[in-house]
Design an enzyme around this catalytic site. Sequence first.
Site, PDB file in Angstrom:
ATOM      1  N   LYS A  17     -20.345  -7.351   3.520  1.00  0.00           N
ATOM      2  CA  LYS A  17     -20.576  -6.336   4.078  1.00  0.00           C
ATOM      3  C   LYS A  17     -20.746  -5.321   3.298  1.00  0.00           C
ATOM      4  CE  LYS A  17     -17.648  -5.582   7.248  1.00  0.00           C
ATOM      5  NZ  LYS A  17     -17.184  -4.681   8.017  1.00  0.00           N
ATOM      6  N   ARG A  93     -14.441  -0.553  15.334  1.00  0.00           N
ATOM      7  CA  ARG A  93     -14.132  -2.253  15.121  1.00  0.00           C
ATOM      8  C   ARG A  93     -13.067  -2.505  15.892  1.00  0.00           C
ATOM      9  NH1 ARG A  93     -11.208  -4.125   9.217  1.00  0.00           N
ATOM     10  NH2 ARG A  93     -12.876  -2.209   8.520  1.00  0.00           N
ATOM     11  N   ARG A 130     -10.692 -12.324  -4.279  1.00  0.00           N
ATOM     12  CA  ARG A 130     -10.888 -11.337  -4.989  1.00  0.00           C
ATOM     13  C   ARG A 130     -10.326 -10.332  -6.075  1.00  0.00           C
ATOM     14  NH1 ARG A 130     -13.885  -7.437   0.385  1.00  0.00           N
ATOM     15  NH2 ARG A 130     -11.172  -7.213   0.709  1.00  0.00           N
ATOM     16  N   ARG A 162      -6.650  -6.011  -4.209  1.00  0.00           N
ATOM     17  CA  ARG A 162      -6.652  -4.120  -3.424  1.00  0.00           C
ATOM     18  C   ARG A 162      -4.959  -5.096  -3.120  1.00  0.00           C
ATOM     19  NH1 ARG A 162     -12.202  -3.868   0.484  1.00  0.00           N
ATOM     20  NH2 ARG A 162     -10.655  -4.194   2.464  1.00  0.00           N
ATOM     21  N   ARG A 173      -5.646  -9.192   8.602  1.00  0.00           N
ATOM     22  CA  ARG A 173      -6.801  -8.651   8.970  1.00  0.00           C
ATOM     23  C   ARG A 173      -7.892  -9.285  10.352  1.00  0.00           C
ATOM     24  NH1 ARG A 173      -7.272  -7.626   3.460  1.00  0.00           N
ATOM     25  NH2 ARG A 173      -9.450  -7.464   3.993  1.00  0.00           N
TER      26      ARG A 173
HETATM   27  P1  ADP Z   1     -11.309  -4.911   5.803  1.00  0.00           P
HETATM   28  O1  ADP Z   1     -12.758  -4.640   6.801  1.00  0.00           O
HETATM   29  O2  ADP Z   1     -12.200  -5.980   5.107  1.00  0.00           O
HETATM   30  O3  ADP Z   1     -10.081  -4.339   6.435  1.00  0.00           O
HETATM   31  P2  ADP Z   1     -12.039  -2.135   4.847  1.00  0.00           P
HETATM   32  O4  ADP Z   1     -11.792  -1.331   3.355  1.00  0.00           O
HETATM   33  O5  ADP Z   1     -13.491  -2.310   5.437  1.00  0.00           O
HETATM   34  O6  ADP Z   1     -11.540  -3.590   4.899  1.00  0.00           O
HETATM   35  O7  ADP Z   1     -10.808  -1.232   5.603  1.00  0.00           O
HETATM   36  C1  ADP Z   1      -9.452  -0.874   5.021  1.00  0.00           C
HETATM   37  C2  ADP Z   1      -8.529  -0.731   5.928  1.00  0.00           C
HETATM   38  O8  ADP Z   1      -8.982   0.618   6.262  1.00  0.00           O
HETATM   39  C3  ADP Z   1      -8.235  -1.114   7.226  1.00  0.00           C
HETATM   40  O9  ADP Z   1      -8.002  -2.818   7.314  1.00  0.00           O
HETATM   41  C4  ADP Z   1      -7.622  -0.828   8.270  1.00  0.00           C
HETATM   42  O10 ADP Z   1      -6.841  -0.317   8.114  1.00  0.00           O
HETATM   43  C5  ADP Z   1      -8.278   0.857   7.705  1.00  0.00           C
HETATM   44  N1  ADP Z   1      -9.909   0.787   8.677  1.00  0.00           N
HETATM   45  C6  ADP Z   1     -11.023   0.613   8.243  1.00  0.00           C
HETATM   46  N2  ADP Z   1     -11.538   1.144   9.144  1.00  0.00           N
HETATM   47  C7  ADP Z   1     -10.876   1.429   9.834  1.00  0.00           C
HETATM   48  C8  ADP Z   1     -11.421   1.285  11.683  1.00  0.00           C
HETATM   49  N3  ADP Z   1     -12.823   1.612  12.500  1.00  0.00           N
HETATM   50  N4  ADP Z   1     -10.123   1.313  12.740  1.00  0.00           N
HETATM   51  C9  ADP Z   1      -9.226   0.808  11.907  1.00  0.00           C
HETATM   52  N5  ADP Z   1      -8.464   0.979  10.758  1.00  0.00           N
HETATM   53  C10 ADP Z   1      -9.505   0.931   9.815  1.00  0.00           C
END
Ligand code: ADP
Length: 224
Positions: A17, A93, A130, A162, A173
């Site tokens: 993504k 999400r 990754r 990460r 996740r």
């Molecule tokens: P991934 O989708 O691989 O987990 P992201 O970089 O999109 O990675 O998000 C990293 C972290 O940031 C998530 O695991 C969460 O803790 C937080 N996060 C991101 N977007 C949201 C959201 N919409 N609601 C809640 N937490 C979020």
Amino acid sequence: MVHRTRVIILGRQGAGKGTQCARLAARLAVPHVSTGDLFRAEAAEGTELGRQAAAYFDAGSLVPDELVLDLVVQRLDADDARAAGYLLDGFPRTLAQGQALFEVLGDWAADVAVELDVPTSVVLPRLAARRVCQDCGATSRAAPGAAEVATCERCGGTVTRRTDDTDEAIHRRLATYDQESGPLLSWFDDKGLLVRVDGVGDPDDVHHRLLDAVRSRIPDIGEV
Ligand code: ADP
Ligand code: ZN
């Protein structure tokens, strides 16, 4: 004429993504709004919000809605998004976040919600391999059994996982995605906004599939 394009991209962690959204946003000439990136930036700056959020995302848990919503609404209120629109990556999400977004922005919150579909069997090894450069941000893929810390081929910086790419956080996740995405995807589908795109394959092909999906809902997209 003010042209506003509002796109939401959904998909499993490791579906590609981040890369696809950056490319698509550039093509559509809209800001790429990634909640993950916003939180990581806050954490790197050492803000109070970043500190609070890091406790959740390091563990692979979702950050509480009230922290996420404020951040997103503030970002979408900026001049660039007001003028051009936005490509949302990583938000909403959960069903609650989707409902909140539409409550705040109204029915115009999105023209299309695209699900970039890549199965767990494909994303799991990608996430485990990754690595990210702490200095230039480049993402790379570690060979099986490779050392946890390496040197960046691009800038000579330090390449590590990460903080939320530990095995435990990855599983949490992905489990959260499977739990939360079902209701959210059906909700977008009921609104007539959902388009599903196969995310497996050559990155260029996936890019064109995404572009076609957006075009199918926004025929006059302001492409650059
Ligand atoms: P991934 O989708 O691989 O987990 P992201 O970089 O999109 O990675 O998000 C990293 C972290 O940031 C998530 O695991 C969460 O803790 C937080 N996060 C991101 N977007 C949201 C959201 N919409 N609601 C809640 N937490 C979020
Ligand atoms: Zn680097």
